[in-house]
Design an enzyme around this catalytic site. Structure first.
Site, PDB file in Angstrom:
ATOM      1  N   TYR A   1       0.811  -1.214   0.000  1.00 18.85           N
ATOM      2  CA  TYR A   1       0.000   0.000   0.000  1.00 18.85           C
ATOM      3  C   TYR A   1       0.850   1.272   0.000  1.00 18.85           C
ATOM      4  CZ  TYR A   1      -4.116  -2.812   1.069  1.00 18.85           C
ATOM      5  OH  TYR A   1      -5.138  -3.725   1.036  1.00 18.85           O
TER       6      TYR A   1
ATOM      7  N   LYS B   1       4.262 -13.900   5.877  1.00 18.24           N
ATOM      8  CA  LYS B   1       4.466 -14.966   4.894  1.00 18.24           C
ATOM      9  C   LYS B   1       5.985 -15.074   4.681  1.00 18.24           C
ATOM     10  CE  LYS B   1       2.772 -17.900   1.801  1.00 18.24           C
ATOM     11  NZ  LYS B   1       1.917 -19.057   2.121  1.00 18.24           N
TER      12      LYS B   1
ATOM     13  N   ASP C   1      -1.695 -17.637   5.731  1.00 19.38           N
ATOM     14  CA  ASP C   1      -2.745 -18.550   5.250  1.00 19.38           C
ATOM     15  C   ASP C   1      -3.221 -19.463   6.377  1.00 19.38           C
ATOM     16  OD1 ASP C   1      -0.136 -19.359   5.014  1.00 19.38           O
ATOM     17  OD2 ASP C   1      -0.365 -20.452   3.144  1.00 19.38           O
TER      18      ASP C   1
ATOM     19  N   ASP D   1      -5.377  -5.660   6.293  1.00 15.69           N
ATOM     20  CA  ASP D   1      -6.602  -5.221   5.627  1.00 15.69           C
ATOM     21  C   ASP D   1      -7.541  -6.424   5.442  1.00 15.69           C
ATOM     22  OD1 ASP D   1      -8.383  -3.647   4.303  1.00 15.69           O
ATOM     23  OD2 ASP D   1      -7.214  -3.430   2.474  1.00 15.69           O
TER      24      ASP D   1
END
Ligand code: NAP
Length: 362
Positions: free
Chosen positions: A125, A192, A226, A250
């Protein structure tokens, strides 16, 4: 009694209705607030050439605290989101989004009590993008190939994902301090890092260093994003405070909002070292604008967060209790809550009638 001077940004779409409802509840709760109204929204483009006038930013700088309604970002119109601009201008690096169960919302889960702390300034972002076919994209693609970093297809668009030590340290530290100050016991850093070694890997390394400083006071763990999503849906009780880089924050905060009943009841705050801007998670819902049907609960709960920030915990508790009672009774609720409970909007009340019911329970 302290008078709090607060910048009030009604925004557009359903913003003016839900902020008016919020103001009337805070006034009825006896909180002494002097409101300074400031404008933001797509409707200002024609008159002022910007959706976010300098006077609005100046007002927040002077008052330090603001509460806003949502603001429309027209797709493809070329102006940047007001919210993104505000976050950048005021360095509001924390996006705080609590997700907790309220009675009578028809939510799929009960007894949820989670806090999402999302980094607000970095990651994908950051707004550093290279358009497909541009000279800049071609240069970057050539550089990656020449330097051995990797091959990128020539017809690619590229968005950069910068994650810094400074940004990671301050968001994880903030999450840990928030946890301690609010009687929370566990912080989970989400990443991640197994795939994105230099960006998420850095975030994880810094998060672990910060977490070590809280050993004995907080439980600190990390999860891969995940697996974290699956864990939240299957065993939400394993989580307490989650701290995440911007994009995962988000997505996961909306997932958690969905678990507790949806956007109409999801509050938020953007917080920096100096300033704080409180706002619901939802957008301007243009199709409901001016119809007195929108649910003002998310705006009200954002005000509850603001009152705690201002040291007005007693008023915050009273308003939260009144909201719980009205939702629990289920007779004076807005269309979205009615629909979630009965499958139909029949028998729902409007924005004003709902906020009057909250006032009657104060
Ligand atoms: P949205 O305005 O959040 O509305 C999506 C749907 O969520 C609504 O149609 C409605 O669903 C439900 N909803 C949202 N707020 C509600 C409320 N207070 N009470 C009851 N239901 C509510 O999302 P969008 O349509 O994607 O976005 C509209 C505009 O808002 C866009 O321009 C977007 O950029 C902007 N936006 C602004 C902010 C902000 O200012 N912070 C945040 C997000 C989006 P049902 O119709 O199914 O009942």
């Amino acid at each position: 009694m302290t008078t709090h001077r607060i910048t009030l940004i009604p925004g557009d779409g359903i913003g003016p209705e839900i902020t008016t409802a919020m103001q009337s509840v805070l006034e009825a709760a006896g909180v002494d607030i002097s409101w300074e109204k400031a404008e933001a929204g797509a409707h200002l483009m024609e008159r002022l050439g910007t959706p976010l006038p300098e006077a609005t930013i100046d007002s927040i700088r002077a008052n330090k605290v603001a509460i806003k309604g949502p603001v429309t970002t027209p797709v493809g119109s070329g102006f940047r989101s007001v919210n993104v601009q505000l976050r950048k201008e005021l360095d509001l690096f924390v996006n705080l989004r609590p997700a907790f169960s309220l009675p009578g919302t028809g939510a799929r889960y009960e007894d949820i009590d989670l806090v999402i702390v999302r980094e607000n300034t970095e990651d994908l972002y950051a707004g550093i993008e290279f358009e497909e076919g541009s000279l800049e994209a071609a240069g970057l693609i050539a550089y990656c190939e020449e330097s051995g970093a990797g091959r990128i297809r020539p017809d690619s668009g590229i968005s950069l994902k910068p994650i810094s030590v400074t940004g990671s340290r301050r968001i994880v530290s903030w999450a840990c301090e928030y946890a301690l100050a609010n009687g929370r016991t566990k912080v989970t850093a989400v990443h991640k890092a197994n795939i994105l070694k230099y960006s998420d890997g850095l975030f994880l390394r810094v998060a672990r260093e910060v977490g070590e400083g809280y050993a004995g006071r907080l439980q600190f763990e990390d999860r891969i994003v995940d697996a974290c999503c699956m864990g939240l849906v299957m065993r939400p009780e394993e989580f307490d405070v989650l701290v995440l880089p911007n994009l995962y924050g988000d997505i996961i905060s909306d997932l958690c909002a969905g678990m507790v009943g949806g956007l109409g009841i999801a509050p938020g705050a953007n917080i920096g070292e100096e300033y704080a801007v409180f706002e619901p998670v939802h957008g301007s819902a243009p199709k409901y604008a001016g119809k007195n049907v929108a649910n003002p609960t998310a705006e009200l709960l954002s005000a509850v967060l603001m009152l705690r920030h201002l040291g007005e915990a007693e008023a915050a508790d009273r308003i939260l209790t009144a909201i719980r009672q009205v939702l629990n009774e289920g007779t004076a609720v807005t269309y979205d809550i009615r629909r979630a409970n009965t499958g139909s909007t029949d028998g729902s009340v409007g924005t004003t009638e709902y906020s009057n019911a909250v006032i009657a329970h104060l």
